[in-house]
Design a protein around this motif. Structure first.
Motif, PDB file in Angstrom:
ATOM      1  N   PHE A 118      78.655 -26.749  96.614  1.00  0.00           N
ATOM      2  CA  PHE A 118      77.892 -25.755  97.373  1.00  0.00           C
ATOM      3  C   PHE A 118      77.279 -26.381  98.613  1.00  0.00           C
ATOM      4  O   PHE A 118      77.012 -27.586  98.659  1.00  0.00           O
ATOM      5  CB  PHE A 118      76.793 -25.161  96.493  1.00  0.00           C
ATOM      6  CG  PHE A 118      76.349 -23.797  96.899  1.00  0.00           C
ATOM      7  CD1 PHE A 118      77.041 -22.678  96.473  1.00  0.00           C
ATOM      8  CD2 PHE A 118      75.252 -23.613  97.724  1.00  0.00           C
ATOM      9  CE1 PHE A 118      76.656 -21.402  96.856  1.00  0.00           C
ATOM     10  CE2 PHE A 118      74.850 -22.354  98.114  1.00  0.00           C
ATOM     11  CZ  PHE A 118      75.549 -21.236  97.670  1.00  0.00           C
ATOM     12  N   GLN A 119      77.040 -25.523  99.608  1.00  0.00           N
ATOM     13  CA  GLN A 119      76.401 -25.945 100.854  1.00  0.00           C
ATOM     14  C   GLN A 119      74.942 -25.516 100.819  1.00  0.00           C
ATOM     15  O   GLN A 119      74.609 -24.353 101.022  1.00  0.00           O
ATOM     16  CB  GLN A 119      77.120 -25.305 102.037  1.00  0.00           C
ATOM     17  CG  GLN A 119      76.650 -25.795 103.391  1.00  0.00           C
ATOM     18  CD  GLN A 119      77.357 -25.055 104.520  1.00  0.00           C
ATOM     19  OE1 GLN A 119      76.755 -24.227 105.199  1.00  0.00           O
ATOM     20  NE2 GLN A 119      78.637 -25.325 104.694  1.00  0.00           N
ATOM     21  N   LEU A 120      74.063 -26.457 100.550  1.00  0.00           N
ATOM     22  CA  LEU A 120      72.629 -26.188 100.471  1.00  0.00           C
ATOM     23  C   LEU A 120      71.930 -26.605 101.766  1.00  0.00           C
ATOM     24  O   LEU A 120      72.357 -27.560 102.419  1.00  0.00           O
ATOM     25  CB  LEU A 120      72.005 -26.951  99.304  1.00  0.00           C
ATOM     26  CG  LEU A 120      72.350 -26.471  97.891  1.00  0.00           C
ATOM     27  CD1 LEU A 120      71.960 -27.525  96.856  1.00  0.00           C
ATOM     28  CD2 LEU A 120      71.636 -25.156  97.586  1.00  0.00           C
ATOM     29  N   PRO A 121      70.852 -25.926 102.142  1.00  0.00           N
ATOM     30  CA  PRO A 121      70.051 -26.389 103.282  1.00  0.00           C
ATOM     31  C   PRO A 121      69.476 -27.770 102.988  1.00  0.00           C
ATOM     32  O   PRO A 121      69.278 -28.139 101.827  1.00  0.00           O
ATOM     33  CB  PRO A 121      68.945 -25.334 103.382  1.00  0.00           C
ATOM     34  CG  PRO A 121      69.462 -24.136 102.658  1.00  0.00           C
ATOM     35  CD  PRO A 121      70.335 -24.668 101.566  1.00  0.00           C
ATOM     36  N   SER A 122      69.203 -28.536 104.027  1.00  0.00           N
ATOM     37  CA  SER A 122      68.651 -29.874 103.829  1.00  0.00           C
ATOM     38  C   SER A 122      67.308 -29.789 103.117  1.00  0.00           C
ATOM     39  O   SER A 122      66.537 -28.845 103.314  1.00  0.00           O
ATOM     40  CB  SER A 122      68.496 -30.592 105.174  1.00  0.00           C
ATOM     41  OG  SER A 122      67.652 -29.849 106.029  1.00  0.00           O
ATOM     42  N   GLY A 123      67.046 -30.782 102.273  1.00  0.00           N
ATOM     43  CA  GLY A 123      65.804 -30.811 101.509  1.00  0.00           C
ATOM     44  C   GLY A 123      66.006 -31.498 100.179  1.00  0.00           C
ATOM     45  O   GLY A 123      67.089 -32.018  99.883  1.00  0.00           O
ATOM     46  N   CYS A 124      64.964 -31.507  99.379  1.00  0.00           N
ATOM     47  CA  CYS A 124      64.999 -32.138  98.061  1.00  0.00           C
ATOM     48  C   CYS A 124      65.032 -31.048  96.994  1.00  0.00           C
ATOM     49  O   CYS A 124      64.254 -30.087  97.059  1.00  0.00           O
ATOM     50  CB  CYS A 124      63.782 -33.039  97.876  1.00  0.00           C
ATOM     51  SG  CYS A 124      63.928 -34.169  96.478  1.00  0.00           S
ATOM     52  N   TYR A 125      65.917 -31.215  96.002  1.00  0.00           N
ATOM     53  CA  TYR A 125      66.128 -30.204  94.977  1.00  0.00           C
ATOM     54  C   TYR A 125      65.973 -30.794  93.573  1.00  0.00           C
ATOM     55  O   TYR A 125      66.201 -31.991  93.359  1.00  0.00           O
ATOM     56  CB  TYR A 125      67.530 -29.596  95.116  1.00  0.00           C
ATOM     57  CG  TYR A 125      67.709 -28.788  96.379  1.00  0.00           C
ATOM     58  CD1 TYR A 125      67.544 -27.410  96.391  1.00  0.00           C
ATOM     59  CD2 TYR A 125      68.024 -29.418  97.587  1.00  0.00           C
ATOM     60  CE1 TYR A 125      67.699 -26.668  97.548  1.00  0.00           C
ATOM     61  CE2 TYR A 125      68.169 -28.690  98.760  1.00  0.00           C
ATOM     62  CZ  TYR A 125      68.002 -27.312  98.727  1.00  0.00           C
ATOM     63  OH  TYR A 125      68.141 -26.598  99.879  1.00  0.00           O
ATOM     64  N   SER A 126      65.591 -29.927  92.647  1.00  0.00           N
ATOM     65  CA  SER A 126      65.474 -30.294  91.233  1.00  0.00           C
ATOM     66  C   SER A 126      66.533 -29.545  90.433  1.00  0.00           C
ATOM     67  O   SER A 126      66.915 -28.424  90.787  1.00  0.00           O
ATOM     68  CB  SER A 126      64.083 -29.947  90.686  1.00  0.00           C
ATOM     69  OG  SER A 126      63.076 -30.690  91.323  1.00  0.00           O
ATOM     70  N   LEU A 127      66.980 -30.153  89.337  1.00  0.00           N
ATOM     71  CA  LEU A 127      67.950 -29.518  88.448  1.00  0.00           C
ATOM     72  C   LEU A 127      67.386 -29.484  87.035  1.00  0.00           C
ATOM     73  O   LEU A 127      66.857 -30.478  86.552  1.00  0.00           O
ATOM     74  CB  LEU A 127      69.287 -30.271  88.487  1.00  0.00           C
ATOM     75  CG  LEU A 127      70.467 -29.608  87.779  1.00  0.00           C
ATOM     76  CD1 LEU A 127      71.767 -29.845  88.560  1.00  0.00           C
ATOM     77  CD2 LEU A 127      70.624 -30.106  86.353  1.00  0.00           C
ATOM     78  N   PHE A 128      67.510 -28.322  86.384  1.00  0.00           N
ATOM     79  CA  PHE A 128      66.956 -28.103  85.048  1.00  0.00           C
ATOM     80  C   PHE A 128      68.013 -27.475  84.127  1.00  0.00           C
ATOM     81  O   PHE A 128      68.827 -26.670  84.561  1.00  0.00           O
ATOM     82  CB  PHE A 128      65.762 -27.143  85.082  1.00  0.00           C
ATOM     83  CG  PHE A 128      64.582 -27.607  85.890  1.00  0.00           C
ATOM     84  CD1 PHE A 128      63.520 -28.262  85.274  1.00  0.00           C
ATOM     85  CD2 PHE A 128      64.515 -27.376  87.245  1.00  0.00           C
ATOM     86  CE1 PHE A 128      62.422 -28.669  86.002  1.00  0.00           C
ATOM     87  CE2 PHE A 128      63.422 -27.779  87.990  1.00  0.00           C
ATOM     88  CZ  PHE A 128      62.370 -28.428  87.369  1.00  0.00           C
ATOM     89  N   PHE A 129      67.955 -27.846  82.852  1.00  0.00           N
ATOM     90  CA  PHE A 129      68.660 -27.129  81.792  1.00  0.00           C
ATOM     91  C   PHE A 129      67.651 -26.198  81.122  1.00  0.00           C
ATOM     92  O   PHE A 129      66.558 -26.631  80.764  1.00  0.00           O
ATOM     93  CB  PHE A 129      69.225 -28.087  80.749  1.00  0.00           C
ATOM     94  CG  PHE A 129      70.619 -28.572  81.046  1.00  0.00           C
ATOM     95  CD1 PHE A 129      71.724 -27.884  80.574  1.00  0.00           C
ATOM     96  CD2 PHE A 129      70.827 -29.726  81.786  1.00  0.00           C
ATOM     97  CE1 PHE A 129      73.014 -28.329  80.833  1.00  0.00           C
ATOM     98  CE2 PHE A 129      72.107 -30.191  82.055  1.00  0.00           C
ATOM     99  CZ  PHE A 129      73.204 -29.486  81.584  1.00  0.00           C
ATOM    100  N   ARG A 130      68.028 -24.931  80.922  1.00  0.00           N
ATOM    101  CA  ARG A 130      67.161 -23.987  80.206  1.00  0.00           C
ATOM    102  C   ARG A 130      67.655 -23.884  78.758  1.00  0.00           C
ATOM    103  O   ARG A 130      68.740 -23.368  78.495  1.00  0.00           O
ATOM    104  CB  ARG A 130      67.171 -22.612  80.875  1.00  0.00           C
ATOM    105  CG  ARG A 130      66.177 -21.625  80.242  1.00  0.00           C
ATOM    106  CD  ARG A 130      66.104 -20.332  81.039  1.00  0.00           C
ATOM    107  NE  ARG A 130      65.043 -19.448  80.546  1.00  0.00           N
ATOM    108  CZ  ARG A 130      65.258 -18.328  79.854  1.00  0.00           C
ATOM    109  NH1 ARG A 130      66.498 -17.933  79.576  1.00  0.00           N
ATOM    110  NH2 ARG A 130      64.243 -17.587  79.439  1.00  0.00           N
TER     111      ARG A 130
END
Length: 291
Positions: free
Chosen positions: A172-184
């Motif tokens: 995917f093409q995400l905007p620049s920045g810092c991201y978190s990933l979670f399992f629900r």
């Protein structure tokens, strides 16, 4: 003479007051371009509130250049992803922003994307059906359960296994920045009885012996590993896998992630897998607080 002076004093304030009322500035007198310039510094919810003040604010709040600054830098890419579902390109920028704030499905309804209405941050949600789960087709171990507690209306429920491995990825093409990933995830199987939510905890076992391991890698070489024990039976929890950084806004990034507990010295079971969430770190902090 005194009577004449008194008459002048009585009439003067009246005319002066009338003149001051006519010349008193009002909100409607503020030029629309000035209002629009001020609105660019506010959040989308604040802009929508001010639009209710009067006609001038309402007109200014609909200006495309205001919402150009609020839309994510990759919004055209998002529109291409959603082209099979709905045509949003004909809307004004304000209407486009409002529609992108809804959960928009793509990839056959197994994934969703939306824009956080306050920050404009891009969020992704990946269904359990879009994940590769070892043994998912063996009904002795796994079951797909319909439920209203998932945005995708279905979850994967593990009855028992020796080898737990859940793997997924997204390009995917995400905007620049810092991201978190979670399992629900949730320990226990929820259902409704007489209109009330109940959760069967009978089959939960094995999660207090060894922790679950999480892995996250990106196509530009970022790698994160973490582990934790699953806890809080009967409640949906967002388990934080890790954070990653997007530097190039206009380039696709491949993100791979996994959840494993492959110690075959014991069985484990009684866990529900709903989805994987990717969101800006600022929004992810709220989820971590809940843990």
């Amino acid at each position: 003479m005194g009577a004449n002076a008194s008459a002048c004093l009585q009439s003067y304030p009246e005319s002066s007051s009338s003149s001051s009322i006519k010349s008193k500035p009002r909100l409607e007198d503020i030029p629309e371009n000035c209002i629009a310039l001020v609105l660019t510094h506010l959040t989308p919810p604040e802009i929508c509130k001010l639009a209710q003040l009067n006609r001038a604010f309402r007109a200014a709040a609909s200006s495309d250049f205001i919402w150009d600054s609020k839309l994510p830098s990759n919004y055209r890419y998002i529109l291409e992803k959603l082209s099979n579902n709905k045509d949003l390109s004909c809307l004004g920028k304000k209407g486009l922003y409002g529609n992108l704030c809804h959960h928009n499905p793509f990839d056959g309804g197994t994934r969703e994307i939306w824009v956080d209405k306050k920050t404009g941050g891009v969020c992704l949600l990946i269904s359990s059906r879009a994940l590769t789960i070892t043994g998912i087709d063996d009904r002795r171990y796994w079951t797909h359960l319909p439920t209203e507690e998932s945005r995708f209306q279905t979850i994967a429920y593990l009855q028992q296994t020796w080898w737990l491995e859940v793997v997924g990825d997204i390009d995917f093409q995400l905007p620049s920045g810092c991201y978190s990933l979670f399992f629900r995830l949730q320990l226990g199987r929820a259902s409704k009885r007489l209109g009330r939510r109940v959760c069967n905890l009978d089959h939960i076992h094995g999660w207090n012996i060894k922790p679950v391991q999480f892995h996250l890698t990106t196509s530009d070489g970022q790698h994160v590993t973490s582990k934790c024990f699953l806890n809080n039976p009967g409640n949906w929890m967002h388990y934080h896998v890790g954070d990653f950084l997007v530097v190039e806004s206009h380039q696709s990034m491949r993100i791979k992630f996994s959840l494993t507990q492959i110690d075959c010295t014991h069985t484990k079971g009684g866990v529900c897998i709903d989805s994987v969430l990717i969101c800006p770190v600022s929004l992810g902090k709220e989820l971590r607080v809940l843990l």
